[in-house]
Design an enzyme around this catalytic site. Structure first.
Site, mmCIF file in Angstrom:
data_model
loop_
_atom_site.group_PDB
_atom_site.id
_atom_site.type_symbol
_atom_site.label_atom_id
_atom_site.label_comp_id
_atom_site.label_asym_id
_atom_site.label_seq_id
_atom_site.Cartn_x
_atom_site.Cartn_y
_atom_site.Cartn_z
ATOM 1 N N CYS A 218 -5.135 1.701 34.622
ATOM 2 C CA CYS A 218 -4.035 1.476 33.660
ATOM 3 C C CYS A 218 -2.684 1.515 34.361
ATOM 4 C CB CYS A 218 -4.035 2.552 32.579
ATOM 5 S SG CYS A 218 -5.599 2.754 31.796
ATOM 6 N N TRP B 150 -14.373 3.296 30.915
ATOM 7 C CA TRP B 150 -15.352 3.138 32.000
ATOM 8 C C TRP B 150 -14.719 3.195 33.383
ATOM 9 C CZ3 TRP B 150 -13.559 -0.881 34.760
ATOM 10 C CH2 TRP B 150 -12.818 -1.847 34.083
ATOM 11 N N SER C 53 -7.729 0.955 25.424
ATOM 12 C CA SER C 53 -6.776 -0.135 25.164
ATOM 13 C C SER C 53 -5.800 0.236 24.038
ATOM 14 C CB SER C 53 -7.525 -1.400 24.771
ATOM 15 O OG SER C 53 -8.103 -1.237 23.489
ATOM 16 N N GLU D 174 -3.746 7.646 25.637
ATOM 17 C CA GLU D 174 -3.309 7.088 26.931
ATOM 18 C C GLU D 174 -3.806 5.649 26.916
ATOM 19 O OE1 GLU D 174 -3.422 5.574 30.216
ATOM 20 O OE2 GLU D 174 -4.811 7.102 30.978
ATOM 21 N N LYS E 290 -17.400 11.459 24.228
ATOM 22 C CA LYS E 290 -17.992 10.137 23.988
ATOM 23 C C LYS E 290 -17.528 9.215 25.118
ATOM 24 C CE LYS E 290 -19.402 6.171 22.352
ATOM 25 N NZ LYS E 290 -19.170 5.425 23.623
#
Ligand code: SIN
Length: 480
Positions: free
Chosen positions: A285, A152, A230, A251, A176
């Site tokens: 990240c 997101w 994650s 990733e 997706k």
């Protein structure tokens, strides 16, 4: 520009579908309002999308790279033309300040542009033979149907960094997006349709992540999974991919150290720390998650960082003057609060911020600098994913390297020093896929992005980014 709340659909084989399914609400974290809905798709929709992508694969992969580039160039152009609409949707669905959302649309489009060209440079090889009457060649083939599962926090760029190279290489795609921010993906899908991609080449499914991912992983027509998210989910995908030996690019999580040595330009280090740490409210990240500052500049750095952080305006991202928006949801906010409570209970000192913002309906946390932290604190051990800059005092370059590497993660690191020899020697010791040296914003379409250790497998972006979507086929040609 006002964006109207809408019931969005998903797109399978060129048809907008999902009206008959239940819906999932998308909520603006700045005020708790529902800004749209998407169909609550599951296994059936995932399988239909995969079937469509599979059917479209033969003709799409047979096009010339130049023809495929034409579609991608058109998509790039449309994304830039629709920059404002995409940016507004992004901001209301996940809270990012509007100026950052506009930047993300440009960044996202730049992957489409880069890979449109890179697709023309997928070269095979001719290898010198060891025997008369033989010719040895390596041909390059697209890997097949690709499922792109995205997070997101970058609703446009994480999709285009995957679909750009996949499509350029000749693969077909099932997207997706995250249930928290699927609306930007729907708009991107509309632009793919406008760009004229043939039916089934790009498909979009929304709904239950576990059901859709489960169906994708079980479907042997899907040859490649490209995922950003994650480390925990990445490990599940690794396990699930074993039965069919699916090709994976991952990733995953980061826990980036930012090191400031005592010969650093402190103003530059503060600028880099703010850029890295507070972009997207600390929800990237690669954002600096733990800051190590050498004792000679520790106080000066903390003072200047606190001043810069106090100047950041917090609020609803649709306000042009806002610098830091909300967290994505209550869980995100609770995690930040937990990390801070733990740090303070163990002796850390808050320099500025340190509390959730309690007025209004949004999920905001004050931009925070907390000093005198150490490695016993959760904030220095786990990804906080929020606007908190924890600062630990260090004494030497060796200590910096040791603390920086003391993590299972290895995505990004930052080093601030004016001394080339010190910087070089320190960076040589760091086990991270990306290093910003005197630079808090290293991302770009033409460079490799990805992590070492538990931060992932493979690289996105740059010329390496397309390798993930092609396979070598060695052809030994007998000529006698
Ligand atoms: C991320 O770290 O989540 C993506 C950020 C980027 O591409 O710069």
């Amino acid at each position: 520009m006002t964006v109207k709340t809408d019931n969005y659909l998903m797109c399978i084989n060129g048809e907008w579908v999902g009206d008959e399914l239940g819906t999932l609400n998308v909520t603006n974290p700045a005020n708790g309002e529902i800004v749209g809905t998407v169909p609550n798709g599951g296994e059936k929709e995932a399988d239909l999308a995969v079937a469509a992508a599979h059917d479209a694969f033969a003709s799409w992969s047979e096009l010339t790279a130049h023809d495929r580039a034409g579609y991608l160039q058109k998509l790039n152009q449309l994304m830039l033309e629709h920059q404002e609409e995409l940016a507004q949707i992004m901001t209301i669905e996940m809270g990012k300040p509007i100026k950052e959302s506009r930047g993300e649309v440009n960044y996202a489009a730049s992957f489409i542009e880069w890979f449109a060209e890179e697709g023309k440079r997928i070269y095979g090889e001719t290898i010198p033979t060891h025997k008369d009457g033989k010719r040895l060649q390596v041909w390059k083939k697209p890997v097949g149907v690709v499922a792109a599962i995205t997070p997101w926090n970058f609703p446009a760029a994480m999709l285009t960094r995957k679909m750009g190279p996949a499509l350029a290489a000749g693969c077909t795609v099932v997207m997706k997006p995250s249930g928290e921010s699927p609306l930007t993906a729907v708009k991107l899908m509309e632009l793919c349709e406008k760009a004229g991609f043939p039916k089934g080449v790009v498909n979009l499914v929304t709904g239950s992540s576990s059901k859709i991912a489960g169906a994708i992983m079980a479907n042997d027509k899907v040859r490649k999974i490209t995922f950003t998210g994650s480390t925990e989910v990445g490990k599940v995908l690794i396990r699930q991919s074993a039965d069919q030996v699916k090709n994976l690019s991952l990733e995953l999580g980061g826990h980036a150290p930012l090191v400031v040595l005592d010969d650093a330009d402190v103003d530059l280090a503060v600028k880099g720390a703010v850029a890295s740490k507070f972009r997207n409210a600390g929800q990237t990240c690669i954002c600096a998650n733990r800051i190590y500052v050498q004792e000679g500049v520790y106080d000066a750095f903390n003072d200047k960082l606190a001043k810069a952080v106090e100047a950041l305006k917090v609020g609803d991202g649709t306000d042009e003057t806002v610098d830091v928006g909300p967290l994505i949801n209550q869980d995100g906010l609770d995690k930040v609060s937990r990390h801070m409570q733990d740090a303070v209970s163990k002796g850390a000192n808050v320099v500025t911020g340190g509390e959730p913002v309690t007025d209004g309906k949004g999920v905001f946390y004050q931009p925070t600098v907390v000093k005198d932290v150490d490695e016993s604190m959760v904030v220095m051990q786990e990804e906080t994913f929020g606007p908190v800059a924890p600062v630990q005092k260090i004494t030497s370059d060796e200590e910096a390297a040791k603390l920086a590497n003391d993590t299972p993660y290895g995505l990004a690191a930052y080093v601030f020093t004016e001394n080339v020899a010190r910087g070089t020697k320190l960076i040589e010791k760091l086990d991270f896929g990306i290093v910003g040296w005197n630079d808090g914003a290293p991302s770009a379409p033409q460079v490799p992005f990805g992590g070492m250790k538990e931060s992932g497998i493979g690289r996105e972006g740059g010329h390496e980014g397309i390798d993930a979507f092609i396979e070598s086929q060695y052809v030994s040609i007998g000529m006698e």
